[in-house]
Design an enzyme around this catalytic site. Structure first.
Site, short mmCIF file in Angstrom:
data_model
loop_
_atom_site.label_atom_id
_atom_site.label_comp_id
_atom_site.label_asym_id
_atom_site.label_seq_id
_atom_site.Cartn_x
_atom_site.Cartn_y
_atom_site.Cartn_z
N CYS A 2 24.84 -8.31 -40.11
CA CYS A 2 25.39 -9.62 -40.43
C CYS A 2 26.89 -9.49 -40.32
O CYS A 2 27.42 -8.40 -40.13
CB CYS A 2 24.99 -10.01 -41.84
SG CYS A 2 23.23 -9.91 -42.11
N ARG A 26 27.32 -10.82 -34.38
CA ARG A 26 26.61 -9.84 -35.20
C ARG A 26 25.34 -10.43 -35.79
O ARG A 26 24.53 -9.72 -36.36
CB ARG A 26 27.51 -9.33 -36.33
CG ARG A 26 28.76 -8.62 -35.90
CD ARG A 26 29.56 -8.20 -37.09
NE ARG A 26 28.79 -7.34 -37.96
CZ ARG A 26 28.64 -6.02 -37.74
NH1 ARG A 26 29.20 -5.48 -36.69
NH2 ARG A 26 27.92 -5.28 -38.55
N TRP A 73 21.91 -12.17 -39.89
CA TRP A 73 20.80 -11.82 -39.01
C TRP A 73 19.69 -11.41 -39.98
O TRP A 73 19.81 -10.41 -40.67
CB TRP A 73 21.16 -10.66 -38.09
CG TRP A 73 20.10 -10.33 -37.10
CD1 TRP A 73 19.87 -10.95 -35.91
CD2 TRP A 73 19.10 -9.31 -37.21
NE1 TRP A 73 18.80 -10.38 -35.26
CE2 TRP A 73 18.31 -9.38 -36.04
CE3 TRP A 73 18.81 -8.35 -38.16
CZ2 TRP A 73 17.24 -8.52 -35.82
CZ3 TRP A 73 17.73 -7.49 -37.93
CH2 TRP A 73 16.96 -7.60 -36.78
N ASN A 99 26.03 -7.17 -45.98
CA ASN A 99 25.50 -6.76 -44.67
C ASN A 99 24.82 -5.42 -44.90
O ASN A 99 25.44 -4.46 -45.34
CB ASN A 99 26.62 -6.62 -43.64
CG ASN A 99 26.09 -6.01 -42.33
OD1 ASN A 99 24.91 -6.17 -42.02
ND2 ASN A 99 26.92 -5.29 -41.62
N GLY A 100 23.52 -5.35 -44.61
CA GLY A 100 22.78 -4.10 -44.79
C GLY A 100 21.40 -4.37 -45.35
O GLY A 100 20.94 -5.51 -45.36
N GLU A 480 17.50 -0.50 -17.28
CA GLU A 480 18.63 -1.28 -17.80
C GLU A 480 18.59 -2.70 -17.26
O GLU A 480 18.80 -3.67 -18.00
CB GLU A 480 19.94 -0.60 -17.44
CG GLU A 480 21.19 -1.38 -17.80
CD GLU A 480 21.28 -1.80 -19.26
OE1 GLU A 480 20.52 -1.28 -20.10
OE2 GLU A 480 22.08 -2.71 -19.56
N LYS A 484 18.43 -6.09 -19.57
CA LYS A 484 19.41 -7.18 -19.42
C LYS A 484 18.71 -8.51 -19.21
O LYS A 484 18.98 -9.50 -19.87
CB LYS A 484 20.33 -6.89 -18.21
CG LYS A 484 21.40 -5.88 -18.44
CD LYS A 484 22.55 -6.37 -19.26
CE LYS A 484 22.52 -6.06 -20.71
NZ LYS A 484 22.19 -4.78 -21.24
N GLU A 487 16.50 -9.68 -22.30
CA GLU A 487 17.17 -9.97 -23.59
C GLU A 487 18.01 -11.24 -23.53
O GLU A 487 18.23 -11.88 -24.55
CB GLU A 487 18.00 -8.78 -24.06
CG GLU A 487 19.29 -8.54 -23.33
CD GLU A 487 20.12 -7.44 -24.00
OE1 GLU A 487 20.20 -7.39 -25.24
OE2 GLU A 487 20.67 -6.62 -23.26
N HIS A 503 -0.13 3.12 -10.50
CA HIS A 503 -1.04 3.83 -11.40
C HIS A 503 -1.46 2.93 -12.57
O HIS A 503 -1.53 3.37 -13.71
CB HIS A 503 -0.37 5.10 -11.92
CG HIS A 503 -0.08 6.08 -10.83
ND1 HIS A 503 -1.05 6.83 -10.22
CD2 HIS A 503 1.07 6.36 -10.19
CE1 HIS A 503 -0.51 7.57 -9.26
NE2 HIS A 503 0.79 7.30 -9.22
N LYS A 598 24.66 -7.98 -32.07
CA LYS A 598 25.41 -7.06 -31.22
C LYS A 598 25.33 -5.63 -31.73
O LYS A 598 25.20 -4.70 -30.94
CB LYS A 598 26.89 -7.49 -31.19
CG LYS A 598 27.77 -6.60 -30.33
CD LYS A 598 27.35 -6.60 -28.89
CE LYS A 598 28.20 -5.71 -28.03
NZ LYS A 598 27.67 -5.58 -26.66
C1 AGP Z 1 22.37 -3.97 -25.06
O1 AGP Z 1 22.31 -5.01 -24.10
C2 AGP Z 1 21.62 -4.30 -26.29
N1 AGP Z 1 22.19 -5.43 -26.91
C3 AGP Z 1 21.30 -3.16 -27.21
O2 AGP Z 1 20.22 -2.50 -26.62
C4 AGP Z 1 22.39 -2.08 -27.51
O3 AGP Z 1 22.67 -1.34 -26.35
C5 AGP Z 1 21.82 -1.12 -28.57
O4 AGP Z 1 21.59 -1.87 -29.74
C6 AGP Z 1 22.73 0.06 -28.86
O5 AGP Z 1 23.94 -0.39 -29.41
P1 AGP Z 1 25.18 0.64 -29.49
O6 AGP Z 1 25.52 1.02 -28.09
O7 AGP Z 1 26.26 -0.13 -30.18
O8 AGP Z 1 24.72 1.83 -30.30
#
Ligand code: AGP
Length: 603
Positions: A2, A26, A73, A99-100, A480, A484, A487, A503, A598
């Site tokens: 958060c 966040r 969040w 936050n936590g 990757e 992308k 998400e 397979h 994030k």
């Molecule tokens: C990346 O597009 C994602 N939002 C997510 O997978 C991110 O890479 C992951 O949470 C790791 O975050 P960090 O690199 O800050 O540790």
């Protein structure tokens, strides 16, 4: 993950709202703000959804010289007004943002809070009710009650607390969740990260786990929960406030994709000296060169960057390297070699899953390096060494420039380590040249972004699923690319080793299934063409992204030439752009996809 902001000593409302807006990446399920005008008036307003909804709810008279705010969040309890922070106790004396995750909230509720009337089903409310109960039963002031409560609380937290019997104070506590204390002229400010309040101050105090504090407009006291004073010195952060703004871009994600060429150049400037020799802290090289095995741990996109880093480190240094998911290793620690060395890849430096692994690594006295974008972040402070990504603030939830920066910085490490180990491949490697080639190639690709928009509109935005396929490093990029796309556009996308599809999973290929094929691996380029035929014959719509040396008539994207071990830096750019356009053209919020945040600071 958060976002929290607190202000004491100046008109707080707009500073908090602006800080929360900067922190919305966040988490953005709900938001709230508490204000006190130090004249006997206090206000509490909360809203579901974005900060803009909160702004609309606030009335002009709701002002204050002290305030705390929160953007959420959800971890415990649905995103509702009642579950939004700040939370208050049943006597409405204390107001708390958090936050936590409080791990023992249920036991605390059971043991100490029988009969208390709760207004939410959050773990945070248990803490503010506990503080209030302790203050009343032991007749304590707010800060003392806060410290007593913290002795009972287990879990991660960044707390901001106001006791309205002494509202000129904001009490704070930090454990495992990020928190920065900013020092102003006649005011002080607390936030989840420094970037969100850079417009207010550049002077910050790094808080450590276990710190509790009493903040007023012109003072700050930091203690342990037992009341022992601790010294925390301020420092000036050298970050350009504009770097964290969108400028003329509609979304941060495209801005950050476009910034990648300049990030490559910045990394080159940082890690090469005037003689074009690679420049890495000799203590890092000395430590890692003793390793007989390198372990790379990360999450999400950073994990995918680690898969590419493995190929570089093994090729240029000869040290066996394994890559793992931090969330798995935390509780199923890998078997250790005789002389292990751990590398943590993390844009934020705050990912809880990675922190769990680093705690175990430290317990075992294994040397560690964190490669991160945030100086002074937890994973940076808790590792033995740090290398910075130099990518500038990355705000979009979907990581792009941090991913390519992680690959580039791992290349720098591989080059420096390989040279120290007297490896011919490393000594002969003109990495500075390769970084320039990468920057140039990235520029060409972002300059032709419109072609990716057309492909996304034609093949992706109406699909419910899609596949990325590749082999070798292209397989790592396929993972990757898939992350992308899914998400930010919510199109179910899988990244697959191209030859593996047959397979089993090829059963999912049907007419018009989009399959994005990456062909930039010299050893398997022709074989991948065969894998493409296998899906075409089952009706797939194939988009080909091919390196110049492997390109064929009709390929959708042709990538500039580059050293194979650096090829991910270019192959990923069309994938990033496809994701961006798929999301944008579906009318989604590209920078803040649903359910995400994030920085994932909870396990
Ligand atoms: C990346 O597009 C994602 N939002 C997510 O997978 C991110 O890479 C992951 O949470 C790791 O975050 P960090 O690199 O800050 O540790």
């Amino acid at each position: 993950m958060c976002g929290i902001v607190g202000v004491v000593g100046k008109p707080a409302r707009d500073i908090i709202l602006n800080g929360l807006t900067n922190l919305e990446y966040r988490g953005y399920d709900s938001a709230g703000i508490y204000l006190n005008d130090l004249n006997g008036n206090e206000y509490l307003t909360k809203a579901v959804g974005r900060i803009s909804n909160l702004k609309e709810k606030l009335t002009p008279d709701e002002q204050g010289l002290v305030g705390i705010g929160h953007t959420r969040w959800a971890t415990h309890g649905k995103p509702t007004v009642d579950n939004a922070h700040p939370h208050f106790d049943e006597t409405k004396r204390f107001y708390l943002v958090h936050n936590g995750v409080i791990e023992n909230y249920a036991e605390l509720k059971e043991k100490y809070l029988q009969g208390v009337k709760f207004h939410s089903n959050t773990d945070t409310e248990v803490v503010v009710q506990l503080i209030s109960k302790i203050a009343r039963e032991k007749n304590l002031d707010g800060f003392s009650a806060f410290k007593e409560a913290l002795k009972l609380v287990k879990g991660s937290y960044a707390f901001l607390l106001v006791d309205d019997t002494e509202p000129e104070h904001v009490f704070i506590a930090k454990n495992k969740s990020p928190m920065m204390l900013g020092l102003g002229d006649g005011f002080n400010i607390i936030a989840s990260d420094a970037i969100s309040v850079l417009d207010q101050t550049k002077t910050f105090v790094d808080l450590q786990d276990g710190d509790v504090g009493d903040i007023t407009k012109d003072s700050y006291t930091i203690e342990t929960v037992d009341g022992k004073k601790v010294e925390r010195k301020p420092h000036v952060l050298d970050i350009d406030p504009n770097a964290a703004s969108k400028g003329t871009y509609e979304f941060y994600m495209l801005k950050e994709i476009d910034e990648q060429p300049s990030v490559m150049r910045k990394i080159s400037q940082t890690y090469f000296d005037e003689n074009d020799d690679v420049k890495v802290d000799p203590k890092i090289i000395d430590s890692i060169s003793k390793a007989d095995r390198i372990y790379i741990y990360a999450a999400g996109t950073s994990y995918h960057a680690g898969l590419v880093g493995k190929t570089m480190l093994e090729h240029y240094t000869g040290i066996p390297t394994e890559v793992g998911l931090a969330s798995e290793a935390g509780y199923h620690f890998p078997m250790m070699s005789k002389n292990p060395f751990f590398i943590f890849l993390t844009q934020s430096g705050e990912t809880a899953d990675s922190r769990v692994v680093l705690k175990e690594v430290n317990k075992r006295n294994i040397p560690s390096l964190t490669i991160t974008n945030v100086e002074g972040s937890t994973l940076s402070r808790e590792a033995d060494y740090t290398m910075l990504l130099e990518a500038g603030p990355e705000i979009a939830v979907a990581s792009t420039k941090a991913y390519t920066a992680q690959i580039a910085v791992q290349a720098v490490l591989a080059k420096a380590l390989g040279e120290a180990l007297n490896k011919a491949e490393a000594k002969d490697w003109n990495l500075k040249h390769d970084l320039a080639i990468a920057a140039e190639g990235m520029q060409q690709l972002v300059d032709s972004k419109e072609s990716l928009k057309e492909i996304a509109d034609k093949y992706l935005i109406k699909s419910r699923n899609a596949f990325y396929i590749g082999r070798g490093i292209d397989y790592a990029v396929a993972l990757e690319g898939a992350l992308k796309l899914k998400e930010v556009s919510y199109i179910q996308t899988e990244g697959f080793a191209a030859a593996e599809l047959k397979h089993g999973t090829i059963s999912l290929i049907e007419k018009d299934t989009p399959v994005i094929a990456l062909i930039n691996d010299p050893a398997t380029a022709d074989l991948t063409r065969g894998n493409i035929q296998e899906v075409v014959s089952r009706g797939a719509n194939v988009v080909t992204i091919a390196g110049k040396d492997f390109a064929r008539e009709g390929d959708n994207v042709v990538l500039p030439e580059i050293n194979y071990y650096m090829s991910a830096l270019l192959t990923v750019v069309p994938a990033q752009l496809l994701a961006y356009y798929a999301s944008k053209d579906k009318g989604l919020d590209v920078d803040k996809p649903r359910n995400l945040a994030k920085s994932v600071t909870v396990e």
